[in-house]
Design an enzyme around this catalytic site. Sequence first.
Site, PDB file in Angstrom:
ATOM      1  N   CYS A  86      -3.801   5.786  -8.208  1.00  0.00           N
ATOM      2  CA  CYS A  86      -2.392   5.480  -7.982  1.00  0.00           C
ATOM      3  C   CYS A  86      -1.632   5.413  -9.315  1.00  0.00           C
ATOM      4  O   CYS A  86      -1.420   6.437  -9.951  1.00  0.00           O
ATOM      5  CB  CYS A  86      -2.254   4.195  -7.169  1.00  0.00           C
ATOM      6  SG  CYS A  86      -0.614   3.969  -6.425  1.00  0.00           S
ATOM      7  N   HIS A 203      -6.069   4.781  -2.540  1.00  0.00           N
ATOM      8  CA  HIS A 203      -6.838   3.688  -3.136  1.00  0.00           C
ATOM      9  C   HIS A 203      -8.244   3.602  -2.530  1.00  0.00           C
ATOM     10  O   HIS A 203      -8.445   2.900  -1.530  1.00  0.00           O
ATOM     11  CB  HIS A 203      -6.124   2.359  -2.896  1.00  0.00           C
ATOM     12  CG  HIS A 203      -4.920   2.128  -3.737  1.00  0.00           C
ATOM     13  ND1 HIS A 203      -4.957   1.427  -4.928  1.00  0.00           N
ATOM     14  CD2 HIS A 203      -3.622   2.509  -3.564  1.00  0.00           C
ATOM     15  CE1 HIS A 203      -3.744   1.381  -5.455  1.00  0.00           C
ATOM     16  NE2 HIS A 203      -2.915   2.027  -4.651  1.00  0.00           N
ATOM     17  N   GLU A 205     -10.734   1.916  -3.574  1.00  0.00           N
ATOM     18  CA  GLU A 205     -11.254   0.548  -3.655  1.00  0.00           C
ATOM     19  C   GLU A 205     -10.816  -0.285  -2.454  1.00  0.00           C
ATOM     20  O   GLU A 205     -11.437  -1.307  -2.141  1.00  0.00           O
ATOM     21  CB  GLU A 205     -10.823  -0.121  -4.967  1.00  0.00           C
ATOM     22  CG  GLU A 205      -9.396  -0.642  -5.021  1.00  0.00           C
ATOM     23  CD  GLU A 205      -8.333   0.428  -5.285  1.00  0.00           C
ATOM     24  OE1 GLU A 205      -7.168   0.058  -5.526  1.00  0.00           O
ATOM     25  OE2 GLU A 205      -8.684   1.632  -5.253  1.00  0.00           O
TER      26      GLU A 205
END
Length: 231
Positions: A86, A203, A205
């Site tokens: 990002c 994202h 994660e």
Amino acid sequence: MKFGIPVYPGSNCDRDVGWVIEKVLGHEVKYLWHKERDVKGVDCVIVPGGFSYGDYLRAGAMAKLSPVTEAIYEFAQKGGLVMGICNGFQILLEAGLLPGAMLPNKGLTFVCKFVHLKVENNQTPFTRLYEKGEVVRIPIAHAEGNYTCPPETLKEIEENGQVVVRYCSPEGEVSEEYNPNGSLNNIAGICNKRGNVFGLMPHPERASEAILGSTDGLRMFKSIVEGVLTA
């Protein structure tokens, strides 16, 4: 294995990435404050999401001038693995480690939702555990994720296989209907020619534990680990 995670004023996903590395995968994390001038002793750098320096001027424009970004640039030039998520992707673009630039989303609004991605290149150190053409579900959260570049650059990255993931339908259809931000050719993530630098707007994660609604992002981190430990 040790991961380096730079922390800029305004970073807010550094601990999220660190959690996945330390708690989910069991590897070591070294947080790198933006004033640090080297990234020695790490096997991979992951530049996290957030709003570095408040995203003033342009997202990533000020972060590219940080001492730690200069160190990351040198690390990448020597073949070190670098992944930008990002805002991290935006920083890598601004720093010249990846081609192209980011514009505000086509709707001029912040978009935060799960999207589907088609894996176009599974021959990178970051996607080796995926199947080519596989569709994964990972969230986005950004206001400037509209990837753009000159026509000749777009032709080059397409021909070189540098487009790693694209926005698509749950079935893998790549069309404007499934493009959340206006990115050229539905591009969600690219790598450099050498393949050691990778940036993406979604994202991973936030899709690394079942409790979060998806584990499709975890294999990106596992791909890095497997590649380094088996090299």
